[in-house]
Design an enzyme around this catalytic site. Structure first.
Site, PDB file in Angstrom:
ATOM      1  N   GLY A  17       4.837   6.756  13.285  1.00 31.85           N
ATOM      2  CA  GLY A  17       3.760   7.261  12.425  1.00 31.85           C
ATOM      3  C   GLY A  17       2.585   6.303  12.370  1.00 31.85           C
ATOM      4  N   ALA A  18       2.069   5.933  13.553  1.00 33.33           N
ATOM      5  CA  ALA A  18       1.045   4.872  13.606  1.00 33.33           C
ATOM      6  C   ALA A  18      -0.324   5.386  14.022  1.00 33.33           C
ATOM      7  CB  ALA A  18       1.516   3.763  14.545  1.00 33.33           C
ATOM      8  N   SER A  19      -0.586   6.677  13.884  1.00 33.48           N
ATOM      9  CA  SER A  19      -1.919   7.173  14.241  1.00 33.48           C
ATOM     10  C   SER A  19      -2.941   6.875  13.145  1.00 33.48           C
ATOM     11  CB  SER A  19      -1.875   8.685  14.518  1.00 33.48           C
ATOM     12  OG  SER A  19      -1.531   9.397  13.349  1.00 33.48           O
ATOM     13  N   VAL A  68       9.411  12.513  14.709  1.00 30.72           N
ATOM     14  CA  VAL A  68      10.658  11.819  14.324  1.00 30.72           C
ATOM     15  C   VAL A  68      11.708  12.777  13.761  1.00 30.72           C
ATOM     16  CG1 VAL A  68       9.515   9.599  13.918  1.00 30.72           C
ATOM     17  CG2 VAL A  68       9.834  11.196  11.997  1.00 30.72           C
ATOM     18  N   TYR A 159      10.348  13.941  -2.426  1.00 32.73           N
ATOM     19  CA  TYR A 159       9.917  12.653  -1.864  1.00 32.73           C
ATOM     20  C   TYR A 159      10.725  11.508  -2.490  1.00 32.73           C
ATOM     21  CZ  TYR A 159       6.612   8.883  -0.654  1.00 32.73           C
ATOM     22  OH  TYR A 159       6.016   7.732  -0.173  1.00 32.73           O
ATOM     23  N   LYS A 163      13.191   8.920  -0.586  1.00 27.68           N
ATOM     24  CA  LYS A 163      12.845   7.498  -0.536  1.00 27.68           C
ATOM     25  C   LYS A 163      13.905   6.640  -1.245  1.00 27.68           C
ATOM     26  CE  LYS A 163       8.943   7.592   1.801  1.00 27.68           C
ATOM     27  NZ  LYS A 163       8.821   6.922   3.109  1.00 27.68           N
ATOM     28  N   ILE A 192      -1.166   3.120  -2.077  1.00 27.49           N
ATOM     29  CA  ILE A 192      -1.940   2.423  -1.048  1.00 27.49           C
ATOM     30  C   ILE A 192      -2.991   3.382  -0.492  1.00 27.49           C
ATOM     31  CG2 ILE A 192      -1.838   1.218   1.177  1.00 27.49           C
ATOM     32  CD1 ILE A 192      -0.265  -0.233  -1.039  1.00 27.49           C
TER      33      ILE A 192
HETATM   34  N1  LIG Z   1       0.090   5.413   0.959  1.00 24.65           N
HETATM   35  C1  LIG Z   1       0.881   5.220  -0.093  1.00 24.65           C
HETATM   36  O1  LIG Z   1       0.443   5.154  -1.250  1.00 24.65           O
HETATM   37  C2  LIG Z   1       2.368   5.053   0.115  1.00 24.65           C
HETATM   38  C3  LIG Z   1       3.131   4.623  -0.982  1.00 24.65           C
HETATM   39  C4  LIG Z   1       4.502   4.471  -0.826  1.00 24.65           C
HETATM   40  C5  LIG Z   1       5.093   4.718   0.395  1.00 24.65           C
HETATM   41  N2  LIG Z   1       4.342   5.134   1.451  1.00 24.65           N
HETATM   42  C6  LIG Z   1       5.013   5.411   2.730  1.00 24.65           C
HETATM   43  O2  LIG Z   1       4.378   4.681   3.761  1.00 24.65           O
HETATM   44  C7  LIG Z   1       4.442   5.443   4.964  1.00 24.65           C
HETATM   45  C8  LIG Z   1       3.041   5.647   5.522  1.00 24.65           C
HETATM   46  O3  LIG Z   1       2.247   6.275   4.530  1.00 24.65           O
HETATM   47  P1  LIG Z   1       0.685   6.560   4.746  1.00 24.65           P
HETATM   48  O4  LIG Z   1       0.106   6.744   3.408  1.00 24.65           O
HETATM   49  O5  LIG Z   1       0.124   5.567   5.689  1.00 24.65           O
HETATM   50  O6  LIG Z   1       0.752   7.999   5.454  1.00 24.65           O
HETATM   51  P2  LIG Z   1      -0.390   8.855   6.200  1.00 24.65           P
HETATM   52  O7  LIG Z   1      -1.739   8.289   6.049  1.00 24.65           O
HETATM   53  O8  LIG Z   1      -0.143  10.276   5.801  1.00 24.65           O
HETATM   54  O9  LIG Z   1       0.077   8.677   7.724  1.00 24.65           O
HETATM   55  C9  LIG Z   1       1.328   9.173   8.120  1.00 24.65           C
HETATM   56  C10 LIG Z   1       1.577   8.822   9.573  1.00 24.65           C
HETATM   57  O10 LIG Z   1       2.845   9.391   9.961  1.00 24.65           O
HETATM   58  C11 LIG Z   1       2.651  10.248  11.092  1.00 24.65           C
HETATM   59  N3  LIG Z   1       3.618  11.334  11.009  1.00 24.65           N
HETATM   60  C12 LIG Z   1       3.720  12.296  10.069  1.00 24.65           C
HETATM   61  N4  LIG Z   1       4.745  13.115  10.337  1.00 24.65           N
HETATM   62  C13 LIG Z   1       5.313  12.646  11.484  1.00 24.65           C
HETATM   63  C14 LIG Z   1       6.419  13.050  12.262  1.00 24.65           C
HETATM   64  N5  LIG Z   1       7.151  14.126  11.928  1.00 24.65           N
HETATM   65  N6  LIG Z   1       6.719  12.353  13.383  1.00 24.65           N
HETATM   66  C15 LIG Z   1       5.981  11.272  13.748  1.00 24.65           C
HETATM   67  N7  LIG Z   1       4.927  10.828  13.032  1.00 24.65           N
HETATM   68  C16 LIG Z   1       4.595  11.505  11.911  1.00 24.65           C
HETATM   69  C17 LIG Z   1       1.203  10.698  11.015  1.00 24.65           C
HETATM   70  O11 LIG Z   1       0.705  10.975  12.299  1.00 24.65           O
HETATM   71  P3  LIG Z   1       0.366  12.451  12.864  1.00 24.65           P
HETATM   72  O12 LIG Z   1      -0.189  13.254  11.723  1.00 24.65           O
HETATM   73  O13 LIG Z   1      -0.610  12.154  13.956  1.00 24.65           O
HETATM   74  O14 LIG Z   1       1.695  12.967  13.355  1.00 24.65           O
HETATM   75  C18 LIG Z   1       0.537   9.413  10.494  1.00 24.65           C
HETATM   76  O15 LIG Z   1       0.310   8.512  11.556  1.00 24.65           O
HETATM   77  C19 LIG Z   1       5.160   6.743   4.616  1.00 24.65           C
HETATM   78  O16 LIG Z   1       6.534   6.622   4.876  1.00 24.65           O
HETATM   79  C20 LIG Z   1       4.921   6.854   3.128  1.00 24.65           C
HETATM   80  O17 LIG Z   1       5.891   7.652   2.483  1.00 24.65           O
HETATM   81  C21 LIG Z   1       2.974   5.313   1.329  1.00 24.65           C
END
Ligand SMILES: NC(=O)c1ccc[n+]([C@@H]2O[C@H](COP(=O)([O-])OP(=O)(O)OC[C@H]3O[C@@H](n4cnc5c(N)ncnc54)[C@H](OP(=O)(O)O)[C@@H]3O)[C@@H](O)[C@H]2O)c1
Length: 264
Positions: A17-19, A68, A159, A163, A192
């Site tokens: 999930g690194a896009s 994934v 969620y 988690k 975040i």
């Molecule tokens: N941001 C926060 O506040 C926060 C807080 C607590 C935990 N987290 C956790 O941190 C992680 C990243 O969060 P984020 O906020 O950076 O998320 P985000 O901005 O929504 O980015 C999610 C990433 O995951 C990829 N993705 C989504 N579904 C996928 C799949 N089925 N297979 C492969 N890749 C997939 C997306 O790429 P594509 O759309 O290109 O597939 C994107 O690169 C997550 O696990 C989230 O639950 C985030």
């Protein structure tokens, strides 16, 4: 004071999930420190520019389209990584997501979609990567949980449940795979600023307080990358089964400020 122990130079890493968002910053950080980084998302077009950016900075990156939720795609992604880099030492299970809804409005499909992405995605990637780590010199797995996996998260029950399960999985696997020299740790971010969160909340970059303060409502992706790099490095060699919370001093209440109608 020596700081070499914080380096991930030469490490073969997978970041899912690194896009964009946290996963992208983690991949860029690890690569900048000398790790070979394999990254994935559901779209080749979205993950390619991230890999190109890493290469332009002198790093090594492999970009693969991989959902994934699909075990066969995960298997192929991990095989491609091993073929390209000669092995895999580090897995960051970052891919994840959610939508916000009261429990009674979550359909069976909606529930399964979130659990499938967050928990089963972590299962698939850990199974496929762990095989190589157990046969090799061990390794390091870092799972992304959330503060919402640590306490009640109204309107995020699917969620929160997925988690929370990741935290227990981290602890259990850290014991099961300790004999193979595999460390398994977890990071639990608070809110975040990422494209995913911005889309959900409509929060813009300029609404963010400076990074120097910890009493802010929302953190930066670098805050998580810092901790992931530490956990991946030899500096954390005696840490396994831990969940590191990274949340500053958030505002009281749930992260999405859901109005539960409790005020009268
Ligand atoms: N941001 C926060 O506040 C926060 C807080 C607590 C935990 N987290 C956790 O941190 C992680 C990243 O969060 P984020 O906020 O950076 O998320 P985000 O901005 O929504 O980015 C999610 C990433 O995951 C990829 N993705 C989504 N579904 C996928 C799949 N089925 N297979 C492969 N890749 C997939 C997306 O790429 P594509 O759309 O290109 O597939 C994107 O690169 C997550 O696990 C989230 O639950 C985030």
């Amino acid at each position: 004071m020596p700081t070499d122990q914080f380096s991930v130079d030469g490490c073969n890493a997978i970041v899912t999930g690194a896009s964009q968002g946290i996963g992208r910053t983690i991949a860029e950080r690890l690569a900048a420190d000398g790790a070979n980084v394999a990254i994935c998302s559901r779209s080749q077009d979205r993950v390619d520019p991230v890999a190109e950016g890493i290469r332009e900075e002198g790093g090594t990156a492999l970009a693969v389209e991989c959902n994934v939720r699909e075990p066969d795609e995960v298997e192929a992604f991990v095989e491609a990584t091993v073929e390209e880099f000669g092995g895999v030492d580090l897995l960051v299970n970052n891919a994840g997501g959610e939508f916000v809804a009261p429990f009674e409005d979550i359909s069976e499909n909606g529930w399964k979609a979130i659990v499938d992405l967050n928990l089963h995605g972590t299962f698939h990637c850990t199974q496929a990567t762990g095989e190589y780590m157990r046969e090799g010199d061990g390794g390091c797995i870092i799972n992304l949980s959330s503060v919402n996996g640590q306490h009640a998260a109204p309107h995020e029950s699917h969620y929160s449940a997925s988690k929370a399960a990741i935290i227990r999985l981290t602890e259990t696997l850290s014991v099961e795979w300790a004999p193979y020299g595999i460390r398994v740790n977890c990071v639990a971010p608070g809110l975040i600023q990422t494209p995913g969160v911005a889309e959900t909340l409509g929060i813009q970059e300029e609404q963010m307080p400076p990074r120097e303060t910890v009493d802010r409502r929302i953190g930066h992706t670098e805050d998580i990358a810092d901790v992931v790099q530490f956990l991946a490095s030899d500096a954390a060699a005696f840490m396994t089964g831990e969940t590191v919370t990274v949340k500053g001093v958030p505002r009281a209440g749930n992260s999405f400020d859901v109005d539960l109608g409790l005020d009268g």
